[in-house]
Design an enzyme around this catalytic site. Structure first.
Site, PDB file in Angstrom:
ATOM      1  N   GLU A  43       7.228   4.639 -11.225  1.00 54.84           N
ATOM      2  CA  GLU A  43       6.512   4.640  -9.864  1.00 54.84           C
ATOM      3  C   GLU A  43       6.374   3.211  -9.385  1.00 54.84           C
ATOM      4  OE1 GLU A  43       2.300   5.689 -10.437  1.00 54.84           O
ATOM      5  OE2 GLU A  43       1.847   5.797  -8.304  1.00 54.84           O
ATOM      6  N   GLU A  68       4.054  -2.523 -11.142  1.00 55.97           N
ATOM      7  CA  GLU A  68       2.996  -3.160 -10.286  1.00 55.97           C
ATOM      8  C   GLU A  68       3.184  -4.389 -10.084  1.00 55.97           C
ATOM      9  OE1 GLU A  68       0.202  -2.180  -8.192  1.00 55.97           O
ATOM     10  OE2 GLU A  68       0.062  -4.346  -8.211  1.00 55.97           O
ATOM     11  N   ASP A 117       1.221   0.496   0.555  1.00 52.00           N
ATOM     12  CA  ASP A 117       0.688  -0.706   1.415  1.00 52.00           C
ATOM     13  C   ASP A 117       1.149  -0.383   2.824  1.00 52.00           C
ATOM     14  OD1 ASP A 117      -1.152  -1.713  -0.789  1.00 52.00           O
ATOM     15  OD2 ASP A 117       0.429  -3.057  -0.806  1.00 52.00           O
ATOM     16  N   ASP A 153      -1.895   8.846   2.819  1.00 53.14           N
ATOM     17  CA  ASP A 153      -2.896   9.258   3.835  1.00 53.14           C
ATOM     18  C   ASP A 153      -2.854   8.579   4.931  1.00 53.14           C
ATOM     19  OD1 ASP A 153      -3.629   6.793   2.712  1.00 53.14           O
ATOM     20  OD2 ASP A 153      -5.203   6.709   4.098  1.00 53.14           O
ATOM     21  N   THR A 191      -3.477  10.726  -7.513  1.00 55.08           N
ATOM     22  CA  THR A 191      -3.502   9.327  -7.704  1.00 55.08           C
ATOM     23  C   THR A 191      -4.864   8.856  -7.520  1.00 55.08           C
ATOM     24  OG1 THR A 191      -3.114   8.462  -5.451  1.00 55.08           O
ATOM     25  CG2 THR A 191      -1.267   9.201  -6.926  1.00 55.08           C
ATOM     26  N   TYR A 193      -5.864   6.798  -5.196  1.00 55.40           N
ATOM     27  CA  TYR A 193      -6.239   6.664  -3.880  1.00 55.40           C
ATOM     28  C   TYR A 193      -6.134   8.009  -3.213  1.00 55.40           C
ATOM     29  CZ  TYR A 193      -5.843   1.649  -3.000  1.00 55.40           C
ATOM     30  OH  TYR A 193      -6.165   0.240  -2.803  1.00 55.40           O
ATOM     31  N   GLU A 194      -5.540   8.953  -3.879  1.00 58.50           N
ATOM     32  CA  GLU A 194      -5.375  10.309  -3.239  1.00 58.50           C
ATOM     33  C   GLU A 194      -6.840  10.943  -3.371  1.00 58.50           C
ATOM     34  OE1 GLU A 194      -2.272  12.289  -4.879  1.00 58.50           O
ATOM     35  OE2 GLU A 194      -2.475  14.193  -3.724  1.00 58.50           O
TER      36      GLU A 194
HETATM   37  C1  LIG Z   1      -2.625   0.861  -2.150  1.00 55.44           C
HETATM   38  S1  LIG Z   1      -2.161   0.623  -3.760  1.00 55.44           S
HETATM   39  C2  LIG Z   1      -2.050   2.574  -4.745  1.00 55.44           C
HETATM   40  C3  LIG Z   1      -2.066   2.482  -5.866  1.00 55.44           C
HETATM   41  C4  LIG Z   1      -1.563   3.922  -6.603  1.00 55.44           C
HETATM   42  N1  LIG Z   1      -0.252   4.080  -6.295  1.00 55.44           N
HETATM   43  C5  LIG Z   1      -2.397   4.915  -5.955  1.00 55.44           C
HETATM   44  O1  LIG Z   1      -1.974   5.912  -5.377  1.00 55.44           O
HETATM   45  O2  LIG Z   1      -3.665   4.965  -6.235  1.00 55.44           O
HETATM   46  C6  LIG Z   1      -0.513  -0.097  -3.637  1.00 55.44           C
HETATM   47  C7  LIG Z   1      -0.067  -0.610  -4.978  1.00 55.44           C
HETATM   48  O3  LIG Z   1       1.111  -1.070  -4.822  1.00 55.44           O
HETATM   49  C8  LIG Z   1       1.357  -2.278  -5.241  1.00 55.44           C
HETATM   50  N2  LIG Z   1       2.586  -2.925  -4.435  1.00 55.44           N
HETATM   51  C9  LIG Z   1       2.951  -3.049  -3.307  1.00 55.44           C
HETATM   52  N3  LIG Z   1       3.941  -3.594  -2.944  1.00 55.44           N
HETATM   53  C10 LIG Z   1       4.728  -3.720  -4.222  1.00 55.44           C
HETATM   54  C11 LIG Z   1       6.058  -4.156  -4.516  1.00 55.44           C
HETATM   55  N4  LIG Z   1       6.866  -4.709  -3.413  1.00 55.44           N
HETATM   56  N5  LIG Z   1       6.099  -4.128  -5.741  1.00 55.44           N
HETATM   57  C12 LIG Z   1       5.283  -3.636  -6.697  1.00 55.44           C
HETATM   58  N6  LIG Z   1       3.979  -3.228  -6.425  1.00 55.44           N
HETATM   59  C13 LIG Z   1       3.768  -3.316  -5.113  1.00 55.44           C
HETATM   60  C14 LIG Z   1       0.403  -3.107  -4.760  1.00 55.44           C
HETATM   61  O4  LIG Z   1      -0.024  -4.363  -5.691  1.00 55.44           O
HETATM   62  C15 LIG Z   1      -0.780  -2.111  -5.134  1.00 55.44           C
HETATM   63  O5  LIG Z   1      -1.516  -2.175  -6.079  1.00 55.44           O
END
Ligand SMILES: C[S@@+](CC[C@H](N)C(=O)[O-])C[C@H]1O[C@@H](n2cnc3c(N)ncnc32)[C@H](O)[C@@H]1O
Length: 222
Positions: A43, A68, A117, A153, A191, A193-194
């Site tokens: 993931e 992460e 993101d 979303d 997840t 966020y979901e």
């Molecule tokens: C909005 S959060 C979603 C977290 C989780 N997947 C969820 O659905 O609950 C997005 C996560 O992706 C990580 N992330 C974004 N771009 C990334 C990258 N290029 N490599 C590793 N992690 C990344 C961010 O640091 C953040 O913790």
């Protein structure tokens, strides 16, 4: 995501037995990390890791790696990981753009992207995890019959992905704009966020992307 500095996060990660410290040294040798040849699912951007840890508990014959890039976020996942008694999951604190230096072609069987993101400004489009730039990185590591599963979303990011993925030479095999009320909902694991967005009544989008037949054949010929 706004991040608060957590003193000691880097040190805790450096000392954790659940974090692969020099992942580039494992390229082509991931079977030895897990001690078996089970398929590897990753993931990218796992956040606090609820999704991938739930999958690891449900599927002991699959090896999971949560990725992460922020140590402060990974630390939260580690705290949960310490309460699990499974041996089929580990983490890496890296940026996903480095994946090609960490896995051999075909070493990864499935890639999950969850609530990535959105990077809404056009000038940041290449940072989106479904941009052609990132799809090219996944192409370097994913098995010929592997796939990428993406949930969000964010309708803007999803519409963008429905275009960017085919532009990158992949095929969107299946998609829905309302996952929880669709046939794709079976076996869905939520997840963090979901859970948050769907509890506010927001529909969740999901797609599954695979290589086009042409690309799968060319890899098969290698
Ligand atoms: C909005 S959060 C979603 C977290 C989780 N997947 C969820 O659905 O609950 C997005 C996560 O992706 C990580 N992330 C974004 N771009 C990334 C990258 N290029 N490599 C590793 N992690 C990344 C961010 O640091 C953040 O913790």
């Amino acid at each position: 995501m706004r991040l608060r500095h957590i003193p000691g996060a880097e040190e805790a990660i450096e000392q954790s037995p659940y974090v692969i410290q020099e992942p580039k040294e494992m390229k082509g040798k991931w079977d030895s990390v897990f001690g078996n040849q089970n398929p590897i699912h990753i993931e990218v951007g796992m956040g606090k890791g609820r999704f991938i840890m739930e999958l690891a508990q449900r599927n002991p014959h699959i090896n999971y790696i949560g990725i992460e890039r922020y140590s402060t976020v990974l630390l939260k996942a580690l705290q949960k990981r310490e309460q699990l008694s499974v041996s089929n999951i580990c983490f890496m604190c890296i940026d996903a753009k480095e994946l090609g230096e960490i896995f051999e072609k075909g070493e990864v069987k499935k890639i999950y992207l969850n609530f990535s993101d959105p990077w809404p400004k056009d000038r940041h489009a290449k940072r989106r995890l479904t941009s052609p730039q990132f799809m090219a990185v996944y192409d370097q590591v994913l098995a010929a019959d592997g796939d990428v599963e993406f949930k969000t979303d964010n309708r803007g990011l999803f519409d963008y992905s429905l275009e960017s993925i085919p532009e990158a030479g992949w095929k969107v095999k299946e998609h829905t704009f309302d996952l929880h009320n669709s046939s794709m909902a079976e076996g869905n694991v939520m997840t963090e966020y979901e859970e948050k967005f769907s509890s506010r009544g927001q529909a969740i989008c999901k797609l599954i992307a695979v290589r086009t037949d042409k690309e799968m054949k060319s890899e098969g010929n290698k």
